[in-house]
Scaffold this motif. Structure first.
Motif, PDB file in Angstrom:
ATOM      1  N   LYS A  23      -2.883   3.393   4.504  1.00  0.00           N
ATOM      2  CA  LYS A  23      -3.359   4.762   4.048  1.00  0.00           C
ATOM      3  C   LYS A  23      -3.601   5.845   4.942  1.00  0.00           C
ATOM      4  N   THR A  24      -4.032   5.735   6.186  1.00  0.00           N
ATOM      5  CA  THR A  24      -4.194   6.614   7.050  1.00  0.00           C
ATOM      6  C   THR A  24      -2.716   7.294   7.594  1.00  0.00           C
ATOM      7  N   THR A  68      -5.290  -0.931  14.261  1.00  0.00           N
ATOM      8  CA  THR A  68      -6.607  -1.313  14.448  1.00  0.00           C
ATOM      9  C   THR A  68      -7.126  -1.460  15.740  1.00  0.00           C
ATOM     10  N   GLN A 113      -7.517  -5.828   4.074  1.00  0.00           N
ATOM     11  CA  GLN A 113      -8.501  -4.902   3.995  1.00  0.00           C
ATOM     12  C   GLN A 113      -7.779  -3.674   4.347  1.00  0.00           C
ATOM     13  N   LEU A 156      -8.312   2.497  14.351  1.00  0.00           N
ATOM     14  CA  LEU A 156      -9.069   2.387  12.985  1.00  0.00           C
ATOM     15  C   LEU A 156     -10.187   1.160  13.525  1.00  0.00           C
ATOM     16  N   GLU A 165      -5.711  -0.106   5.653  1.00  0.00           N
ATOM     17  CA  GLU A 165      -6.383   1.164   5.998  1.00  0.00           C
ATOM     18  C   GLU A 165      -5.251   1.691   6.963  1.00  0.00           C
ATOM     19  N   THR A 176       0.816  -1.054  -0.056  1.00  0.00           N
ATOM     20  CA  THR A 176      -0.023   0.043   0.039  1.00  0.00           C
ATOM     21  C   THR A 176       0.862   1.334  -0.189  1.00  0.00           C
ATOM     22  N   VAL A 230      -6.982  -4.250   9.749  1.00  0.00           N
ATOM     23  CA  VAL A 230      -6.887  -3.319   8.498  1.00  0.00           C
ATOM     24  C   VAL A 230      -5.750  -2.862   8.228  1.00  0.00           C
TER      25      VAL A 230
END
Lengths: 331, 498, 331
Positions: free
Chosen positions: A292-293, A152, A331, A313, A289, A68, A286
């Motif tokens: 990305k964050t 997470t 994910q 998250l 996620e 990612t 995640v």
């Protein structure tokens, strides 16, 4: 004569396999270097350099994060490097020192040991390089050295799975937990799970709680023994997918039916297990996620915005639809 | 005239430049016992190894029953009917007697598995043929040394040997067992087996051999008919000079009692052992192997606990609980088996020499290197230890020099009492004589010495008096004038007691 | 017929007599566990225990031969990981047919054992060092090939290998019984078995007796490699996945079982029957403690003490023998 030839061949094979091992690790580090070079595409605006220091790369969770980060960096034309310490704190410290000397703009860190990387954090701080702590938080005393912790919400993941168990087994029964008390986040998952049982907690009897070491081969015999000791067992809760797979294999080997398997992760393997009915339910971690964050927060930070010191998250229950849609990925 | 079964002519062999053998001649007639005599390092074992196919000669010929042969390897030698009984017993300790005899050529049954019944029954037959009584299913480790030796002989002759080499077969046997061995050699001779017999014990050669060949420093010295030669002649052939005063024993001033032992008992091992030894005295201990003499000495030295009795050192009652205490009291012990008990074979001469006396060399916590060096130098010179340097490995030394290192190790502790258990076992004639001189010198310096030995001439010539041990008891203490081989054997075998 | 009966009778007596110490320990633990847990002695649990110990049994049988030979094999745990990962990986990732993949897996493990044997026999390198290197190489191959990730396998015919039954008997137990029979015959009734004892008891003597010592050494290490590969494939089938991280410490469990069963660390002494009891003791301890839901940390301590006590009993027994022997020699 023949023996000599054989002996020498044996040596050569050993040597070659040794070199193959070295070569493989060498390619990873050069690969990292070339990654850094190729992602240096010219782009409008400012070009940042980011480094990702995970605790290992031998795990789909971390490699999903790496993928990612890499993709995002390519889109923006940023420099990006990933350094793998392979669970060696000392190596991670060295890598942190290297990164500090190379003037990166921000660093994402998963500590090998939550309490063991203060020295590296101080080195980065001295060079004014912001650290974004991802996935596993450093200990409270070291939080001052990181800009934010992004992970997470493990407690929530546990809670979701606990609530799901109550939904599936409203009448209550015997349940067993495969935990991993060495890891703080896994302890949170168990605590969340217990909270998730909520008002109905007294209906459930925790007949066994054992350390599954978060690994399949360690969890398998333990789960087998738990099944033997507790013929009325209704469900296993395991703190991650490999451990849950061990429980599932034990259930299959015992020939029992109707014992549920509840897990946290929703790794590609875990999704497959959910789809074929091996797992009853799984709450998601995640990593994508998180990545990305973290990436966005790093840019915010460099642009002078303030960011929250802790970002958890939300987890969610993996549905079969989502599992089918994202099969083979995180994910 | 006589049929020659083996002729080795002009055998030469060198190892990395040094000549081990330079032109050795040796022949063997049908059914004879031909002794091979020479000091350690003279080349006997090299010659035997060439015969056994372990080494290949640089030049020279080997003729067996009239045809020239090449000994390419161990198997070739076995095929030519050569069997070797090595000096050190090489049996597999945890395998049974039968399994050892048939090791490497087990008969198989129809399933391709080894035929245990056949192995056992044939081994039993072989044991009986030699007039022995032995359970062939017993693991070798449970046998006595003598019995193990017999197993080696059976194993060797079961290959249909025509030529049997025996390297020091009696070095760890008692007199009784030696007689048994000679009886077996007699049987083998009658069965037309020719025997090459190697031993340092001269008196045995006169008993058993037909001819004697002497080699020295890798060269052939000569061959004599046993009936036509004498002890002195052989010794001078071996060492290249005539040895006068083989046993050195001068009158020493006998002083105070150093050690007194009163009714020492260890149940089932020895009983009511009482004796005393004075400074300057050499007290001999004789008895058959297994009579308990070594155990008595080990008990006095604190190596094994005893049940009853007292030990007095210089008239003070002491209780020695460990070997460390024994050395603190000034007792030194040269043990029976120098390779297993006396030396660290993989360490240097210097290390071994100073091992027992480190506390005298220590300055506080650390060992003084200069003091250590001095001690090493002193004993290398005093005992005339032949070694390339103090840093050479003990295992590289000859048996005699190894034994001197063990002696030196204890002398460095400045003992008041020295217990010597078989101090000349496996040591060649020249070194033996030197060791006797050292023992004599030590006695004259006022050290009390206990000499335990199976060799009767040694104990008779060196001791002031001799305690004869049988079944764990001192059955007789013989004074100097009563010391004869017959007397000692009489008491050792139980004949002297009504 | 009668003779046969007598033969088997005396063999049973012999097995009991020569393993008195370890049998006493086994009975003691068994009695204690059946008092503490009412599940322990149930048929289901015993079957489950035997299935769990089967893995260590495969390894311990090979280790017994190696240790009688006077060596040690530290690489078996890694070979388990390597061959499990490769076999599953070949089928899932590379699409190799099952029979071929299993054959390749067995072949690679056997080859690793063969290389161990060659280096030990030809160059007289201590087996500790050789197998320590092989331990790293095999583990490395497992990680390089899999990228550190576990591979899930849902091929039902493959999974039957490790989880199937013949009648009431789980297959892994069946394999175990077959191997015990084969290895008992090999060690006690074959020429080759005698040679193993001979080389371990006195290498020099074995050599002078015409025993092909190098061949014996190579074959023994090769057998150990084969058994480890076999164990790895069965384990991966039981786990429904190839996991590069398994096998950690398996070699030590196998060594512990052998030592408990009276195999000498210095070679020349050992019995298959002893090893079987050793494996059972170790397996039953962890099963029993799991049944009682004892925490894994306490399990370590209990296990350690029980092994220590068992070995003490055994050496004590040996010492007595030694003393009686010594006394017997005197008179």
């Amino acid at each position: 004569m023949l023996k000599k030839v054989l002996a020498i061949t044996a040596c050569l094979i050993l040597l070659v396999s040794l070199m193959a091992g070295c070569a493989a690790s060498a390619t990873t580090s050069t690969a990292a270097a070339t990654e850094a070079a190729t992602t240096t595409a010219a782009a409008e605006g400012k070009t940042y350099s980011f480094a990702f220091l995970p605790n290992t790369q031998n795990n789909t969770f971390q490699s999903a994060m790496n993928d990612t980060f890499k993709k995002l960096a390519e889109e923006k034309g940023y420099n990006y490097v990933c350094l793998d310490p392979d669970y060696d704190v000392n190596m991670q410290l060295n890598q942190m020192a290297d990164v500090a000397n190379q003037k990166f703009d921000a660093v994402f860190v998963i500590p090998v040991d939550s309490a063991g990387i203060r020295q590296g954090l101080e080195g980065l701080k001295a060079k004014n390089i912001p650290v974004i702590n991802v996935d596993t938080p450093v200990i409270d005393a070291d939080l001052e050295l990181v800009k934010t912790v992004i992970a997470t919400d493990c407690f929530m993941a546990g809670e979701l799975i606990g609530q799901q168990l109550v939904k599936d087994l409203p009448e209550g029964g015997d349940i067993a937990i495969l935990d991993f008390p060495e890891n703080e986040s896994c302890v949170d998952r168990v605590n969340g799970f217990l909270k998730g049982l909520g008002d109905n907690a007294n209906k459930y009897k925790i007949v066994a709680q054992q350390n599954g070491k978060a690994a399949l081969d360690a969890s398998l015999p333990i789960a087998e023994d738990i099944l033997q000791a507790n013929p009325n067992l209704k469900a296993f809760f395991a703190i991650n997918d490999p451990s849950a797979m061990g429980a599932a294999a034990a259930i299959k080997a015992s020939g029992k039916t109707g014992v549920g398997v509840y897990s946290i992760d929703a790794s590609p393997d875990g999704k497959a297990a959910l789809l074929d009915g091996t797992f009853t339910a799984v709450a998601a971690q995640v990593p994508i996620e998180i990545a990305k964050t973290a990436f966005q927060k790093a840019i915010d930070l460099l642009e002078g915005k303030t960011i929250e010191p802790e970002i958890f998250l939300p987890s969610h229950l993996m549905t079969k639809e989502e599992a089918t849609a994202t099969a083979g990925q995180w994910q | 005239m006589h049929q020659k079964v083996l002729e080795m002519k002009n055998i030469e062999k060198s190892f990395s430049g040094t000549h081990a053998l330079r032109g050795i001649n040796f022949d063997l007639e049908l059914g004879e016992v031909h002794a091979l005599l020479g000091e350690n390092g003279a080349g006997k074992s090299t010659l035997i190894k060439i015969l056994g196919g372990i080494h290949r000669p640089d030049s020279g010929t080997i003729v067996i029953s009239g045809t020239e042969v090449k000994m390419e390897n161990v198997h070739a030698a076995q095929k030519h009917g050569i069997g070797i009984i090595h000096q050190e017993i090489v049996l597999v300790p945890y395998l049974s007697v039968a399994a050892n005899i048939f090791l490497g050529r087990e008969p198989l049954n129809r399933f391709g598995l080894k035929d245990i019944n056949l192995i056992n029954s044939r081994a039993t037959e072989m044991v009986r043929e030699l007039g022995l009584n032995l359970d062939v299913r017993k693991p070798v480790v449970e046998l006595t040394i003598a019995q193990q030796q017999m197993v080696e002989i059976i194993k060797a002759i079961s290959f249909n040997v025509k030529i049997l080499v025996m390297d020091e077969p009696t070095s760890s046997l008692s007199e009784e067992e030696v007689d048994k061995l000679f009886e077996i050699i007699g049987r083998l001779k009658k069965a037309d087996v020719s025997i090459i017999y190697i031993s340092h014990r001269m008196e045995e050669l006169f008993k058993i051999s037909d001819r004697i060949t002497v080699i020295r420093d890798g060269t052939y010295v000569g061959t004599k008919k046993t009936t036509e030669t004498k002890h002195d002649e052989l010794v001078s052939m071996m060492v290249g000079r005539s040895l006068k005063n083989f046993y050195t024993r001068t009158e020493c001033e006998i002083g105070e009692v150093v050690l007194a032992v009163d009714k020492l008992t260890k149940n089932g091992v020895f009983k009511n052992v009482s004796f005393q030894v004075r400074s300057g005295e050499i007290l001999g201990f004789s008895g058959l192997i297994g009579s308990g003499r070594s155990e008595i000495m080990t008990a006095i030295f604190g190596g094994i606990p005893f049940d009853n009795g007292d030990v007095y050192l210089q008239n003070k009652k002491v209780r020695i609980r460990s070997t460390k205490q024994a050395t603190d009291f000034g007792i030194g012990m040269v043990p029976e088996d120098r390779k297993k008990q006396g030396l660290m074979l993989n360490n240097t001469v210097g290390f071994n020499l100073t091992l027992a006396s480190l506390k005298y060399l220590a300055k506080g916590f650390l060992v003084s290197t200069s003091k250590k060096k001095n001690v090493i130098q002193k004993y290398l010179q005093d005992l005339r230890i032949k070694t390339s340097s103090a840093d050479a490995l003990v295992s590289s030394l000859s048996g005699g020099n190894q034994q001197k290192v063990v002696l030196g190790k204890w002398l460095a502790t400045k003992p008041k009492l020295l217990i010597l258990d078989e101090p000349t076992r496996g040591v060649d004639v020249g070194a033996k004589s030197e060791i006797y001189a050292i023992i004599n010198q030590l006695a004259s310096e006022g050290i009390a010495i206990i000499l335990v030995s199976s060799e009767l001439p040694e104990i008779i010539n060196m001791s002031d008096s001799v305690c004869v041990v049988r079944n764990g008891q001192i059955v007789k203490q013989l004074g100097r004038t009563e010391l004869t081989q017959e007397n000692i054997m009489l008491y050792a075998t139980g004949g002297g007691i009504a | 017929m009668k003779k046969n009966e007598k033969f088997s009778n005396s063999m049973a007596v012999d097995v009991v007599r020569s393993n008195l110490g370890i049998i006493a320990v086994l009975l003691l633990i068994g009695i204690a566990l059946s008092l503490l847990s009412d599940v322990f002695l149930t048929y289901d649990n015993l079957i489950s225990v035997f299935r769990q110990i089967s893995n260590n049994m495969y390894l311990a049988l090979g280790m017994t031969l190696v240790m009688i030979l006077g060596g040690i094999d530290l690489s078996v745990g890694s070979i388990v990981a390597m061959c499990g990962t490769l076999t599953v990986g070949l089928m899932v990732t590379n699409g190799v047919p099952m029979v071929l993949a299993i054959s390749l897996g067995l072949l690679i493990g056997t080859a690793a054992g063969f290389i161990n044997g060659m280096l030990v026999a030809m160059f007289r390198v201590p087996s500790f060092i050789v197998t320590l290197s092989m331990m790293n190489v095999a583990k490395g191959i497992a990680y390089v090939y899999s990228g550190g990730r576990s591979t899930r396998i849902m091929n039902s015919s493959f999974n039957v290998i490790g989880t199937g039954y013949i009648g009431f008997l789980p297959l892994p137990i069946l394999y175990m019984i077959i191997m015990i029979v084969i290895f008992s015959i090999l060690l006690n009734y074959s020429k080759f078995g005698t040679y193993i004892f001979a080389v371990g008891g006195n290498r020099e003597s074995a050599h002078l007796s015409g025993v092909p010592i190098k061949k014996v050494e190579i074959i023994v290490f090769t057998i150990a490699g084969f058994l480890a590969a076999f164990a790895g494939i069965i384990l991966s089938s039981r786990m429904y996945s190839g996991q590069p991280s398994v096998g950690e410490g398996y070699e030590l469990d196998a060594i512990a079982a052998c030592v408990l069963g009276g195999v000498s660390m210095s070679g020349g002494v050992g019995r298959i029957s002893g090893t079987i009891f050793g494996v059972m003791v170790i397996g039953i301890i962890s099963n029993g403690l799991n049944l009682m839901n004892v925490s894994s940390y306490w399990q370590l301590i209990v296990k350690g003490f029980i092994i220590m006590i068992a070995v003490l009993i055994d050496t004590q027994k040996g010492r007595q023998n030694f003393v009686t022997k010594l006394l017997a020699r005197k008179y």
